[in-house]
Design a protein around this motif. Structure first.
Motif, PDB file in Angstrom:
ATOM      1  N   CYS A 255       0.856  -1.172   0.000  1.00  0.00           N
ATOM      2  CA  CYS A 255       0.000   0.000   0.000  1.00  0.00           C
ATOM      3  C   CYS A 255       0.892   1.221   0.000  1.00  0.00           C
TER       4      CYS A 255
ATOM      5  N   CYS B 220      -5.576  -8.421   2.089  1.00  0.00           N
ATOM      6  CA  CYS B 220      -5.744  -7.735   0.809  1.00  0.00           C
ATOM      7  C   CYS B 220      -5.085  -8.575  -0.297  1.00  0.00           C
TER       8      CYS B 220
ATOM      9  N   CYS C 207      -1.653  -6.619  -1.110  1.00  0.00           N
ATOM     10  CA  CYS C 207      -0.623  -6.179  -0.168  1.00  0.00           C
ATOM     11  C   CYS C 207      -0.718  -6.970   1.132  1.00  0.00           C
TER      12      CYS C 207
ATOM     13  N   CYS D 175      -7.620  -3.809   0.553  1.00  0.00           N
ATOM     14  CA  CYS D 175      -7.615  -2.906   1.691  1.00  0.00           C
ATOM     15  C   CYS D 175      -8.275  -1.597   1.285  1.00  0.00           C
TER      16      CYS D 175
ATOM     17  N   CYS E 141      -5.010  -0.484  -3.897  1.00  0.00           N
ATOM     18  CA  CYS E 141      -4.718  -1.871  -4.260  1.00  0.00           C
ATOM     19  C   CYS E 141      -5.691  -2.406  -5.301  1.00  0.00           C
TER      20      CYS E 141
HETATM   21 ZN   LIG Z   1      -3.872  -3.538  -0.064  1.00  0.00          ZN
END
Ligand SMILES: [Zn+2]
Length: 210
Positions: free
Chosen positions: A2, A167, A170, A186, A191
């Motif tokens: 992120c 996520c 990430c 997320c 993302c």
């Molecule tokens: Zn993410």
């Protein structure tokens, strides 16, 4: 990872709050940002800031007490243990997310700490009605275990495991509270977009090859 520091979206005071549970936000204090590992709790001061930002420390009296512990040997020892606990919890969360069980060892560890730092409840008036809240009145650094231990216990016992997710793009973990239960990223604008762009480019490349 992120990217982007201090996004208005989910970032506050240099910490990320998108887990929908404080204990997951705590897990997300160890991130990968701009392709490098990033520890958001490098010292006791940052932990104190995190506790204030999450509202776990929710009065100025308590805040000054917690901040007065910085630099003490007890506070450094606590932080070191807490961060090691965070990484053990991460392993457990990853295991839950993959559908594997929760190791007995970890349950035993939580039970020991739950006994050492029992939850005390208090009735408070909020918005004209009474709510039961956990009484949090730490007198020394080790007392700061309480919200982490109880948060972890709730996560293990009361979470619909299929809504607990990492996520797809990430290292961030979150609890999916969406109606459909289909949240994959997320943050969609970081993302989610990254994955969509990558998929589009893959399709485009595949298309060109023919
Ligand atoms: Zn993410």
């Amino acid at each position: 990872m992120c990217a982007a520091h201090m996004e208005p979206n989910g970032w506050e005071e240099g910490f990320l709050f998108i887990g929908n549970r404080p204990i997951l936000d705590f897990l997300n204090t160890n991130l990968v940002l701009e392709q490098a590992p990033k520890e958001l709790l490098p010292d006791f001061d940052s932990l104190a800031r995190w506790l204030v930002t999450t509202d776990i420390v929710n009065s100025s009296k308590l805040e000054s007490r917690v901040r007065s512990w910085r630099g003490s040997r007890e506070a450094s020892a606590f932080l070191k243990e807490l961060l090691a606990f965070r990484e053990r919890l991460r392993e457990v969360v990853l295991s839950m997310e993959s559908g594997s069980g929760i190791p007995d060892e970890f349950v035993k560890e939580l039970n020991k700490r739950l006994a050492d730092y029992p939850s005390r409840a208090v009735l408070r008036k909020r918005g004209g009605r009474l709510v039961v809240e956990m009484l949090f009145d730490p007198e020394k650094p080790a007392d700061l275990w309480a919200p982490f231990i109880h948060g972890a216990a709730d996560l293990l016992a009361e979470t619909e495991t299929h809504r607990l997710r990492q996520c797809e793009s990430c290292v961030v973990h979150f609890y999916d509270t969406s109606k459909k239960g289909s949240r994959r990223w997320c943050r969609m604008n970081i993302c989610g977009n990254k994955i969509k762009v990558a998929a589009y480019q893959r399709r485009k490349r595949a298309g060109k090859a023919h």
